[in-house]
Design an enzyme around this catalytic site. Structure first.
Site, PDB file in Angstrom:
ATOM      1  CG  HIS A 186       1.049   1.685   5.012  1.00 33.19           C
ATOM      2  ND1 HIS A 186       0.058   2.058   4.131  1.00 33.19           N
ATOM      3  CD2 HIS A 186       1.439   3.207   5.129  1.00 33.19           C
ATOM      4  CE1 HIS A 186      -0.246   3.269   4.421  1.00 33.19           C
ATOM      5  NE2 HIS A 186       0.168   3.953   5.235  1.00 33.19           N
ATOM      6  CD  GLU A 246       0.320   7.677   5.568  1.00 33.21           C
ATOM      7  OE1 GLU A 246       0.071   6.408   5.857  1.00 33.21           O
ATOM      8  OE2 GLU A 246       0.586   8.699   5.806  1.00 33.21           O
ATOM      9  CB  SER A 272      -0.862   0.124   1.127  1.00 34.01           C
ATOM     10  OG  SER A 272      -0.510  -0.150   2.665  1.00 34.01           O
ATOM     11  CG  PHE A 280       8.933  13.735   8.308  1.00 32.11           C
ATOM     12  CD1 PHE A 280       8.494  15.213   8.624  1.00 32.11           C
ATOM     13  CD2 PHE A 280       9.122  12.363   7.153  1.00 32.11           C
ATOM     14  CE1 PHE A 280       7.778  15.431   6.950  1.00 32.11           C
ATOM     15  CE2 PHE A 280       8.878  13.619   5.712  1.00 32.11           C
ATOM     16  CZ  PHE A 280       8.295  15.144   5.638  1.00 32.11           C
ATOM     17  CG  ASP A 338       1.185  14.446  15.883  1.00 30.01           C
ATOM     18  OD1 ASP A 338       0.652  13.972  16.765  1.00 30.01           O
ATOM     19  OD2 ASP A 338       1.520  13.921  14.906  1.00 30.01           O
TER      20      ASP A 338
END
Ligand SMILES: Cc1cc2nc3c(=O)[nH]c(=O)nc-3n(C[C@H](O)[C@H](O)[C@H](O)COP(=O)(O)OP(=O)(O)OC[C@H]3O[C@@H](n4cnc5c(N)ncnc54)[C@H](O)[C@@H]3O)c2cc1C
Length: 301
Positions: A267, A16, A14, A217, A108
């Site tokens: 993913h 994102e 998958s 990140f 967040d």
């Protein structure tokens, strides 16, 4: 189609994406999706309000991908700072549009805030959102988990307890936060299984694109960059092309190893770019993709 049904039969692949804010960004993400579609992903997902993106765009982009690219789409749904009514109406819209899968997240707080506490909203945690979704909708349901622990957690054990609670309340599979050292994932998997989490756990992989971006990140999400990798990123900090190739090399090694270990799904955090993911998938030994995922535990231990 519910993703849980696919996971019964095979390991999933998958991608994102996040909803871009500009027309140019939207054009570019749809080009990326067309490119990555050739790898026949089992599903793609669209984030919700992540990193300051507009929440309303999630539904629009998810619907466009479903309609124009013919892919199975999972919508991300966050609850922080939103009323129950607001959340409910977005979920109704997704349901009406035929989106069948949702990943339930807290989200967040806005970047300028350091704690989630002052952000008003009717649901404090993903567990509250999961309860709401399970009581009112029939979506296939996923939730997040954290191989190195969530940054707000006091310890990994309590974080795993909350992950278990999400599953007990109805999450049918979990997707991990990004990680760069597979031993963190394997340790987490082992603890999760011991805690009685018996649903598929998909590995979240982020191909690094730039040194400054990944430092940002990881500072936010608490993931660790292994020392050797970190030194290489440092050395090429001013050369994004070189860093992108380091990212491809590292993620290829990670994914190869995960597939060999029987991971239930990979993913990719695509960050709306296709180059690295295409190279990683091309690099992976074809036979690795078709190796069997490990069977799920059938009972709580
Ligand atoms: C796969 C994935 C997708 C993501 N997609 C998005 C996105 O689209 N948009 C976005 O803004 N962010 C996204 N995030 C980031 C996520 O929102 C943040 O990591 C957020 O800080 C926590 O979300 P959560 O759903 O795990 O929250 P929670 O499960 O609520 O956990 C947050 C903290 O509270 C603790 N906790 C959990 N449940 C309880 C409880 N019932 N009582 C007390 N404490 C509890 C946990 O241990 C953790 O420390 C994603 C993360 C992942 C891994």
């Amino acid at each position: 189609m519910k993703i849980r049904e696919i996971l019964k039969n095979r390991r999933t692949l998958s991608f994102e994406f996040f909803p871009p804010k500009t027309e140019k960004g939207i054009k570019s993400v749809f080009e990326t999706i067309e490119t990555l579609k050739t790898f026949r992903p089992d599903f793609v997902s669209v984030t919700h309000g992540a990193g300051g993106t507009t929440r309303a765009l999630t539904v629009e982009i998810a619907l466009r991908i479903k309609r124009e690219n013919g892919l199975l789409v999972m919508a991300h749904m966050t609850c922080i700072g939103q009323s129950k009514e607001e959340i409910h109406s977005v979920l109704l819209r997704l349901e009406d549009s035929g989106i069948e899968n949702v990943i339930a997240l807290r989200g967040d707080p806005p970047r300028e805030q350091t704690s989630s506490a002052p952000v008003k909203g009717d649901f404090a945690h993903a567990t509250d959102l999961i309860e709401h979704i399970k009581s009112n909708f029939e979506f296939g349901l996923a939730a997040a988990c954290y191989p190195e622990g969530h940054p707000e957690s006091t310890d990994l054990a309590s974080d795993i307890e909350y992950a278990k609670r999400k599953v007990d309340l109805g999450a049918e599979f979990l997707i991990t936060q990004l990680f760069f050292d597979n031993s963190d994932f394997y340790r987490f998997l082992d603890s999760a299984r011991k805690a009685g989490i018996n649903v598929p756990i998909l590995a979240g992989i982020l191909p690094i694109l730039s040194t400054s971006q990944i430092r940002r990140f990881t500072a936010l999400c608490g993931a660790t960059i292994p020392e050797n990798l970190d030194k290489r990123l440092d050395r090429f900090a001013d050369d994004n092309d070189a860093v992108r190739e380091i990212g491809v090399e590292h993620a290829t090694t990670q994914v190869d190893d995960l597939l060999a270990s029987g991971v239930q799904g990979v993913h990719f955090y695509a960050l709306n770019k296709g180059y690295s993911i295409s190279k990683i998938i091309d690099n992976i030994n074809r036979s690795s993709w078709s190796t069997q995922a490990s069977p799920l535990p059938t009972h709580s231990s």
